[in-house]
Design an enzyme around this catalytic site. Sequence first.
Site, PDB file in Angstrom:
ATOM      1  CD  GLU A 113      67.710  72.345  89.124  1.00 33.07           C
ATOM      2  OE1 GLU A 113      68.152  71.824  88.099  1.00 33.07           O
ATOM      3  OE2 GLU A 113      68.273  73.251  89.748  1.00 33.07           O
ATOM      4  N   PRO A 114      63.438  69.480  91.983  1.00 29.27           N
ATOM      5  CG  PRO A 114      61.256  68.691  92.143  1.00 29.27           C
ATOM      6  CD  PRO A 114      62.390  68.818  91.196  1.00 29.27           C
ATOM      7  N   GLY A 115      64.215  68.832  95.418  1.00 31.74           N
ATOM      8  CA  GLY A 115      64.752  67.868  96.369  1.00 31.74           C
ATOM      9  C   GLY A 115      63.768  67.753  97.521  1.00 31.74           C
TER      10      GLY A 115
ATOM     11  NE  ARG B 170      66.453  71.018 106.561  1.00 31.80           N
ATOM     12  CZ  ARG B 170      65.392  71.745 106.846  1.00 31.80           C
ATOM     13  NH1 ARG B 170      64.608  71.396 107.841  1.00 31.80           N
ATOM     14  NH2 ARG B 170      65.087  72.800 106.143  1.00 31.80           N
TER      15      ARG B 170
ATOM     16  CE1 TYR C 285      70.677  75.654 105.744  1.00 27.97           C
ATOM     17  CE2 TYR C 285      69.784  73.491 106.222  1.00 27.97           C
ATOM     18  CZ  TYR C 285      70.608  74.300 105.486  1.00 27.97           C
ATOM     19  OH  TYR C 285      71.350  73.763 104.480  1.00 27.97           O
TER      20      TYR C 285
ATOM     21  CB  CYS D  26      80.364  67.972 123.893  1.00 27.18           C
ATOM     22  SG  CYS D  26      80.206  66.485 124.905  1.00 27.18           S
ATOM     23  CD  GLU D  27      79.721  72.076 119.312  1.00 26.32           C
ATOM     24  OE1 GLU D  27      79.364  73.266 119.440  1.00 26.32           O
ATOM     25  OE2 GLU D  27      80.861  71.723 119.007  1.00 26.32           O
TER      26      GLU D  27
ATOM     27  CE1 TYR E  91      69.339  69.545 100.295  1.00 25.99           C
ATOM     28  CE2 TYR E  91      67.036  70.065 100.725  1.00 25.99           C
ATOM     29  CZ  TYR E  91      68.104  69.976  99.843  1.00 25.99           C
ATOM     30  OH  TYR E  91      67.926  70.293  98.535  1.00 25.99           O
TER      31      TYR E  91
HETATM   32  C1  LIG Z   1      69.724  72.102  96.162  1.00 26.71           C
HETATM   33  C2  LIG Z   1      69.328  72.358  94.786  1.00 26.71           C
HETATM   34  C3  LIG Z   1      68.039  72.035  94.349  1.00 26.71           C
HETATM   35  C4  LIG Z   1      66.980  71.468  95.251  1.00 26.71           C
HETATM   36  O1  LIG Z   1      66.442  72.400  96.108  1.00 26.71           O
HETATM   37  P1  LIG Z   1      65.188  72.034  97.047  1.00 26.71           P
HETATM   38  O2  LIG Z   1      64.914  73.246  97.814  1.00 26.71           O
HETATM   39  O3  LIG Z   1      65.598  70.882  97.893  1.00 26.71           O
HETATM   40  O4  LIG Z   1      64.073  71.620  96.163  1.00 26.71           O
HETATM   41  C5  LIG Z   1      67.754  72.262  93.030  1.00 26.71           C
HETATM   42  N1  LIG Z   1      68.669  72.781  92.180  1.00 26.71           N
HETATM   43  C6  LIG Z   1      69.920  73.094  92.569  1.00 26.71           C
HETATM   44  C7  LIG Z   1      70.875  73.650  91.590  1.00 26.71           C
HETATM   45  C8  LIG Z   1      70.286  72.907  93.883  1.00 26.71           C
HETATM   46  O5  LIG Z   1      71.525  73.244  94.269  1.00 26.71           O
END
Ligand SMILES: *Cc1c(COP(=O)(O)O)cnc(C)c1O
Length: 420
Positions: A268-270, A307, A311, A337-338, A365
Amino acid sequence: MNLKNGNYELSNGVNLLSLCEKYDCPLYVYDTAIMKRQYKRLTNAFKVKKLKINYACKALTNINVLRYFKQLGAGLDTVSIQEVQMGLKAGFAPDDIIFTPNCVSLEEIEQALGYGVKINIDNIEILEQFGHVHNEVPVCIRINPHILAGGSSKISVGHIDSKFGISIYQLPHVLRVVEATGLTVEGIHMHTGSDILDSEVFLRGAEILFNSAKDFKDLEYVDFGSGFKVPYKENDIATDIEDLGEKLTERFNNFCEEYGKDLTLMFEPGKFLVSESGVFMVNVNVVKQTTSMVIAGVDSGQNHLIRPMFYNAHHNIVNISNPEAKPRIYTVVGYICETDTFGINRKISEIREGDVLAFYNAGAYCFSMASNYNSRYRPAEVLVHEGKDYLIRKRETIEDLMRNQVEAGIFEEHVVNENK
Ligand SMILES: *Cc1c(COP(=O)(O)O)cnc(C)c1O
């Protein structure tokens, strides 16, 4: 994004500066060619009988992006009921959506159940309550293998006191709950956090997951979450997906043989899918010399791209209006204003007031974490697909900022004399 004949371009020669002229800045632009490249890298890397890539849509939630991943064949990973609803609106079948929330109420999980999506449960308390009332619904269980991954403490979710997942040490308790409630466990899952730096860490987590998987007799899938890292700067460490693919494929195929069934391998990559597809462009308002540095102040800030401040993330910054000038050293800051600093001591081609700066890796993100702080509008979004650009989100207006405010009528309304 490439520099070609003095212009920054996306795939198919789409000129970035001309997009700014057409849509104005600040502007987010996403290139589907990069999303596709990254999706194909994953599907090519894992050579198993059944593979499912669920796009973690919290990285970038625009419905057009969701639809694009659906067209590529992906499923959807969701962390809130609203993301489930957006996924359904985008046309995903309920069975292609997995709901992987953290610390949500049983009611929210039941709502997801009502939509018929896959449910991933991440604590024993809810598992038990769920099992008492819905033991006919197969579920997935989120295990925390306590493998340390993550580039920053805010995004590392695998450590011992993490709020995410059921500790691997509580597995006996899980098995007792499963037996007592009669639940069917169809999936087992881990997500150790963003920014996995090497395959070895991942594989250690995988080994732990395989070990626990043996205890569940009705599995259909094993979900390895994500945390794949992409490069943010030159010579940056990134997850070597091809190397990981080779190693995990072999191990997974062996496991299926031992288990006696062809399970689905899920991810499940984002970030991996969308980070590099995005560019964020802003105008330079001021170039200011302080005693020790030159500051470039832009018409954006932590409200649009948080980010770097949240982070400590590094986003490359280039001057797309003046790309071939002599480089100088700049600190790039926002207008909020930060102390919203995007980058310190960056070597950037000479910046003049009115130039457009572009931030790399603005797909994941970035917009999805944007806010209206300082009562600023969130930027517009444009999708570039096969050489054409499409507006996929309008720039906000004052009406958007006022939309849900209620004039309660407690205080006298101040009438503005428009003729003054
Ligand atoms: C955020 C999240 C992801 C995606 O993470 P990435 O680092 O963006 O790939 C996958 N699984 C779960 C449960 C998440 O909360």
